[in-house]
Each structure stands twice: as C-alpha cells, then as structure tokens.
Design a protein around this motif. Sequence first.
Motif, PDB file in Angstrom:
ATOM      1  N   LEU A  21       0.913  -1.596   0.374  1.00 43.04           N
ATOM      2  CA  LEU A  21      -0.068  -0.072   0.243  1.00 43.04           C
ATOM      3  C   LEU A  21       0.803   1.290   0.405  1.00 43.04           C
ATOM      4  O   LEU A  21       1.045   2.214  -0.945  1.00 43.04           O
ATOM      5  N   GLY A  22       1.702   0.859   0.872  1.00 45.83           N
ATOM      6  CA  GLY A  22       2.906   2.123   0.781  1.00 45.83           C
ATOM      7  C   GLY A  22       3.194   2.253  -0.721  1.00 45.83           C
ATOM      8  O   GLY A  22       4.264   3.811  -0.758  1.00 45.83           O
ATOM      9  N   VAL A  23       3.401   1.324  -1.287  1.00 44.78           N
ATOM     10  CA  VAL A  23       4.414   1.538  -2.607  1.00 44.78           C
ATOM     11  C   VAL A  23       3.807   2.380  -3.300  1.00 44.78           C
ATOM     12  O   VAL A  23       3.812   2.872  -4.187  1.00 44.78           O
ATOM     13  N   LEU A  24       2.523   1.675  -3.767  1.00 50.10           N
ATOM     14  CA  LEU A  24       1.395   2.105  -3.752  1.00 50.10           C
ATOM     15  C   LEU A  24       1.444   3.856  -4.380  1.00 50.10           C
ATOM     16  O   LEU A  24       1.035   4.158  -5.256  1.00 50.10           O
ATOM     17  N   VAL A  25       0.996   4.576  -3.316  1.00 49.94           N
ATOM     18  CA  VAL A  25       0.759   5.565  -2.651  1.00 49.94           C
ATOM     19  C   VAL A  25       2.401   6.561  -3.023  1.00 49.94           C
ATOM     20  O   VAL A  25       1.942   7.451  -4.039  1.00 49.94           O
ATOM     21  N   ASN A  26       3.486   5.864  -3.035  1.00 48.04           N
ATOM     22  CA  ASN A  26       4.332   6.791  -3.296  1.00 48.04           C
ATOM     23  C   ASN A  26       4.724   6.958  -4.812  1.00 48.04           C
ATOM     24  O   ASN A  26       4.877   7.859  -4.941  1.00 48.04           O
ATOM     25  N   PHE A  27       4.619   5.649  -5.067  1.00 49.85           N
ATOM     26  CA  PHE A  27       4.956   5.633  -6.987  1.00 49.85           C
ATOM     27  C   PHE A  27       3.683   6.164  -7.274  1.00 49.85           C
ATOM     28  O   PHE A  27       3.953   6.873  -8.882  1.00 49.85           O
ATOM     29  N   LEU A  28       2.635   6.391  -7.082  1.00 50.19           N
ATOM     30  CA  LEU A  28       1.432   7.332  -7.419  1.00 50.19           C
ATOM     31  C   LEU A  28       2.050   8.905  -7.222  1.00 50.19           C
ATOM     32  O   LEU A  28       2.011   9.921  -8.267  1.00 50.19           O
ATOM     33  N   GLY A  29       2.563   8.894  -6.515  1.00 50.74           N
ATOM     34  CA  GLY A  29       3.506  10.375  -6.374  1.00 50.74           C
ATOM     35  C   GLY A  29       3.955  11.370  -7.618  1.00 50.74           C
ATOM     36  O   GLY A  29       4.829  12.017  -7.997  1.00 50.74           O
ATOM     37  N   ASN A  30       4.902   9.912  -7.649  1.00 49.49           N
ATOM     38  CA  ASN A  30       5.976   9.290  -8.686  1.00 49.49           C
ATOM     39  C   ASN A  30       5.683   9.358  -9.870  1.00 49.49           C
ATOM     40  O   ASN A  30       6.017  10.807 -10.505  1.00 49.49           O
ATOM     41  N   GLY A  31       5.244   9.707 -10.189  1.00 47.60           N
ATOM     42  CA  GLY A  31       4.218   8.963 -11.326  1.00 47.60           C
ATOM     43  C   GLY A  31       3.502  10.929 -12.293  1.00 47.60           C
ATOM     44  O   GLY A  31       3.282  10.474 -12.963  1.00 47.60           O
ATOM     45  N   MET A  32       2.976  10.913 -11.062  1.00 47.44           N
ATOM     46  CA  MET A  32       2.128  12.426 -11.277  1.00 47.44           C
ATOM     47  C   MET A  32       3.376  13.135 -11.715  1.00 47.44           C
ATOM     48  O   MET A  32       3.279  14.512 -12.669  1.00 47.44           O
ATOM     49  N   VAL A  33       4.353  13.290 -10.612  1.00 40.30           N
ATOM     50  CA  VAL A  33       5.679  14.397 -11.260  1.00 40.30           C
ATOM     51  C   VAL A  33       6.520  14.298 -12.133  1.00 40.30           C
ATOM     52  O   VAL A  33       7.051  15.659 -13.081  1.00 40.30           O
ATOM     53  N   ALA A  34       7.138  13.046 -12.186  1.00 34.72           N
ATOM     54  CA  ALA A  34       8.112  12.403 -12.600  1.00 34.72           C
ATOM     55  C   ALA A  34       7.858  13.461 -14.609  1.00 34.72           C
ATOM     56  O   ALA A  34       9.469  13.573 -14.981  1.00 34.72           O
ATOM     57  N   PRO A  35       7.289  12.879 -15.476  1.00 33.96           N
ATOM     58  CA  PRO A  35       7.313  13.134 -16.233  1.00 33.96           C
ATOM     59  C   PRO A  35       6.791  14.843 -16.891  1.00 33.96           C
ATOM     60  O   PRO A  35       6.865  15.334 -17.403  1.00 33.96           O
ATOM     61  N   PHE A  36       6.361  15.179 -15.621  1.00 31.20           N
ATOM     62  CA  PHE A  36       6.351  17.343 -15.904  1.00 31.20           C
ATOM     63  C   PHE A  36       7.081  17.831 -15.198  1.00 31.20           C
ATOM     64  O   PHE A  36       7.045  19.144 -15.105  1.00 31.20           O
ATOM     65  N   LEU A  37       8.553  17.127 -14.786  1.00 27.45           N
ATOM     66  CA  LEU A  37       9.340  18.046 -13.414  1.00 27.45           C
ATOM     67  C   LEU A  37      10.084  18.757 -14.226  1.00 27.45           C
ATOM     68  O   LEU A  37      10.948  20.802 -14.113  1.00 27.45           O
ATOM     69  N   VAL A  38      10.852  18.399 -15.513  1.00 24.15           N
ATOM     70  CA  VAL A  38      11.582  19.635 -16.144  1.00 24.15           C
ATOM     71  C   VAL A  38      10.505  20.643 -17.017  1.00 24.15           C
ATOM     72  O   VAL A  38      11.108  21.826 -16.705  1.00 24.15           O
ATOM     73  N   ILE A  39       9.189  20.246 -17.281  1.00 23.35           N
ATOM     74  CA  ILE A  39       8.330  20.752 -17.782  1.00 23.35           C
ATOM     75  C   ILE A  39       8.198  22.518 -17.352  1.00 23.35           C
ATOM     76  O   ILE A  39       8.343  23.360 -17.845  1.00 23.35           O
ATOM     77  N   TYR A  40       8.136  22.253 -15.699  1.00 22.62           N
ATOM     78  CA  TYR A  40       7.304  22.958 -14.870  1.00 22.62           C
ATOM     79  C   TYR A  40       8.246  23.776 -14.342  1.00 22.62           C
ATOM     80  O   TYR A  40       8.219  24.946 -14.227  1.00 22.62           O
ATOM     81  N   LEU A  41      10.465  23.384 -14.722  1.00 23.33           N
ATOM     82  CA  LEU A  41      11.196  24.255 -14.384  1.00 23.33           C
ATOM     83  C   LEU A  41      11.593  25.262 -15.445  1.00 23.33           C
ATOM     84  O   LEU A  41      11.756  25.835 -15.120  1.00 23.33           O
ATOM     85  N   HIS A  42      10.929  24.382 -16.121  1.00 26.16           N
ATOM     86  CA  HIS A  42      11.493  25.723 -18.012  1.00 26.16           C
ATOM     87  C   HIS A  42      10.524  26.215 -17.905  1.00 26.16           C
ATOM     88  O   HIS A  42      10.714  27.478 -17.972  1.00 26.16           O
ATOM     89  N   PHE A  43       9.046  25.273 -18.213  1.00 20.64           N
ATOM     90  CA  PHE A  43       8.298  26.444 -18.164  1.00 20.64           C
ATOM     91  C   PHE A  43       7.622  27.414 -16.996  1.00 20.64           C
ATOM     92  O   PHE A  43       6.673  28.859 -17.360  1.00 20.64           O
ATOM     93  N   GLY A  44       7.529  26.869 -16.482  1.00 23.16           N
ATOM     94  CA  GLY A  44       7.441  28.032 -14.870  1.00 23.16           C
ATOM     95  C   GLY A  44       7.716  28.455 -14.388  1.00 23.16           C
ATOM     96  O   GLY A  44       7.290  30.233 -14.026  1.00 23.16           O
ATOM     97  N   ARG A  45       9.219  28.302 -13.749  1.00 18.70           N
ATOM     98  CA  ARG A  45      10.017  29.250 -13.401  1.00 18.70           C
ATOM     99  C   ARG A  45      11.025  29.395 -14.454  1.00 18.70           C
ATOM    100  O   ARG A  45      11.870  30.350 -14.010  1.00 18.70           O
ATOM    101  N   GLY A  46      10.977  29.262 -16.295  1.00 14.99           N
ATOM    102  CA  GLY A  46      12.054  30.167 -16.522  1.00 14.99           C
ATOM    103  C   GLY A  46      13.477  29.441 -16.778  1.00 14.99           C
ATOM    104  O   GLY A  46      14.162  30.400 -17.063  1.00 14.99           O
ATOM    105  N   ILE A  47      13.440  28.523 -15.733  1.00 16.58           N
ATOM    106  CA  ILE A  47      15.507  27.413 -16.153  1.00 16.58           C
ATOM    107  C   ILE A  47      15.097  27.137 -17.240  1.00 16.58           C
ATOM    108  O   ILE A  47      14.680  26.482 -18.098  1.00 16.58           O
ATOM    109  N   PRO A  48      15.969  27.800 -17.991  1.00 18.46           N
ATOM    110  CA  PRO A  48      17.021  27.111 -19.381  1.00 18.46           C
ATOM    111  C   PRO A  48      16.598  25.814 -19.124  1.00 18.46           C
ATOM    112  O   PRO A  48      17.119  24.917 -19.051  1.00 18.46           O
ATOM    113  N   LEU A  49      16.120  25.392 -20.353  1.00 17.17           N
ATOM    114  CA  LEU A  49      15.352  24.103 -20.873  1.00 17.17           C
ATOM    115  C   LEU A  49      16.801  22.773 -20.047  1.00 17.17           C
ATOM    116  O   LEU A  49      17.025  21.749 -20.059  1.00 17.17           O
TER     117      LEU A  49
END
Length: 411
Positions: A21-49
């Motif tokens: 159950l803990g593993v499921l909750v943990n990776f649910l969060g990882n799956g939410m963020v991992a594909p979009f983390l670089v996108i957030y830093l670049h487009f959301g915060r203006g950090i060069p790609l």
Amino acid sequence: MRRLVALFNPGLPPRVWLLQLGVLVNFLGNGMVAPFLVIYLHFGRGIPLGFAGAAVALGGITAVTSGLVAGSLTDRLGSRNILVAAMVCNAAAYLLYTRVTVSWEAFAVGLLVGVGTGSYGPSSQNLTASMVPIESRAVAFAQNRVTAIIGLGAGALIGGLLARKGLDGYLQLLTLDAVTFLAFAVIALLLPSGRVRAPAQAGGYAGVIRDRPFVRLVGVNIALVAAGIAPMLVLLPAYAKVQAHVGETTIGAIYAINTLTIVVAQLPISRLTRGRSRMRVLRLAALIWVGSWLVCLGAGASRSSTVAAALIVVAAATNALGECMYTAIMIPTAAALAPDHLRGRYLGAMGLAWQGGFLIGPSIGGVVLGVFPPALPLVCAAGCLVAALGTAAVDRTLAEGLRRSPFPAAA
C-alpha cells in the motif's frame, strides 16, 4: 483454472501487503510528477531547458552515494527507520521544488532528491526481505515491481490532468507528491523495524567486497542495466523517432504495451522460475534483450514507418519479458548471498550497480545515438551479450545451495 489463478496470487502475509500500500502511494506521487518536472522548471519557473534537465539528472550523483550509506544504516538502525527518513527527505525536497525560482536552487533540490531516492531502494528491499521467508522473496520483490508500475501509470494519468492548469497545476502536483511521501512514511511506521542483531565482528562493506560471487553479480548487474534496461527506457524513444521515423503517439503506445506486459507477466514468471538455475534464467533474460535490440536494429533499417513501429512494439514487449526474469532473479539472489546482518549493505551495493548502469548506459548510448544512430542497438546488444557471458562466471562461484531459486516449503 486453479493453477492459472495461483500464478497471479503472490500469497504474501498481511504486513507485506501493508508495505505494498505504501509503495502504491509512493509511486502514485512519483508518476504524477516525474513526466512534468523538467517542464515545470522550464515553463513554470523560466529555467533554461538544459539546466532544468541537468538539475533533475544531478540527483543520480547523490543517489549513488546515499544508497551505499543507507545500506549500512539499515543494518545498524533498521530498514524501516531508514525508509521513513528517505520518505521524509523526499517530501521536504519536493516541497522545496515549489519554492525554486533560479537554476542553482533547482540543482540544490535535485541533489536532495537523490539522497531520498538512493536510500529508498536498499531500505525498502531489505524491509521486504526481512518480512518474508527466503523462498517467497522473489514473489515479494515481483509484487513490489508490479505495484510500483501500477502506481506510476495511475499517477501519470492524474498528473496529466493537473498539469494542464499551468503553474498552479504544477505546484499542486509537487505538493501532492510530498503528501504521498509522508503517507508512505506513516504506513512504514506500522511495520516491524527489520533490524537484525549483528555479531561482534560484523564486517561492513569489506565483507561485501570479499564475496567473489556477489562482486561478479554486481558487475553483471551494471552491464544489464547499462545495456538492457536504461537505454530501452531513456534512449529508445529518440532512436525510434530519429532512426525509425516513429511518431510520438506511437512511442507512447509502445511504452504502454511494455508496462502492461510487465504487469501481466511479472508474477507468473517469478513463480515459474522457482527451482530453476538462477544464472540460467538471468542469462536467458540477457539473451532476450540481445534479441530485442536486434529487432530494434531491423526497425531502424526498415523503409516503412508502420513496419518499424510494429517491430519496436515487439522489441518493447520482449524486453519487458526479459525484465520480468531479471526482477525475479537479481535482487533475490543478492539477498540470498547476504548474511542477515549485512543484507542492507549488499542491497546498497546493488543499488549502486543500478544507479551506475543508468549513468553509464545513457551516457555512452547518447553519444552513439548522436554520432551514428543505427549503431545504438548493436552497442546495447553487445553489452547484453557480455552480461550473458558473465552469468556463467557467477554461476561457477555460487555455492550449490544457492544456484537454484528455492521452492516454497509447502511445495
């Protein structure tokens, strides 16, 4: 029909399901963020790609070192306690991501993420191993893998919905991810500590290095991850687009098929490997990966994008079958080789091999892909073939009682 159902029933005790159950909750969060983390830093915060991608990747450095430290600490303080600390560390890191505005802050937070990420593997694996008998470890680790993949997939779907809201959505994702880490920490506190009383002469990592079969197994693991797992995950999309002219939508479908294959096949394959030679199964996995890369080579040589896409689907599915065999053998063998009081250190060394493979494989493969894309499958196939040959060297040094995966006591 009963036998078919039994293949998908891991038969784990309740406390292991609580960990799941803990593993499921943990990776649910990882799956939410991992594909979009670089996108957030670049487009959301203006950090060069380039800086955004490097900041996220930089965590691999601290993940390598923290895994070794965590392996030692799990033996001394208990794997549950280190797992809780790792989750709290990651929760703090992802909350700090919401405050990042410039590049150096992203780099600093990326390093902190690596501390928690590197500590997770040895602590969670050691905790799992401590809660099940030796003959059930392969199935328990396989269930961990299935649970993690399901969590990642579900998290990605949720993340895609929230990410459409722009900066506010990204901040919500990061906050939710931190909450999932803390939820896992709370769940872990309900589990046994996993602490083992060490003898007077415990040995430490010096004892791990003196274990010749294990050191050889680590070498094989580095080769398998660097040539078989990491390039398939990191570099195959670029190869498919550049060399095989496969579109992004098709590439996404290919990875969905790869994931579905693992979810369906992992538990049955783990059960079917019981009683079989560990290194022969691992050798077969490596040879399957050789075949899957050669199929990718054929896809790159095809003049039809449709044929190329079909071939890469076949390659991704067969690669997933090999990965299921790898999961059924590698970590359970490492845990079987380890004395109980050194198991955390053994798993920490395996974590080093995993992280090292992900640093080496994409680095070399990326250069090959940039210079001469058609050579990438050949380089990866050659690496997998070397790993297959290495399994024979490991097999020769294994004690007779460790050469085969154990059957459950009832069998």
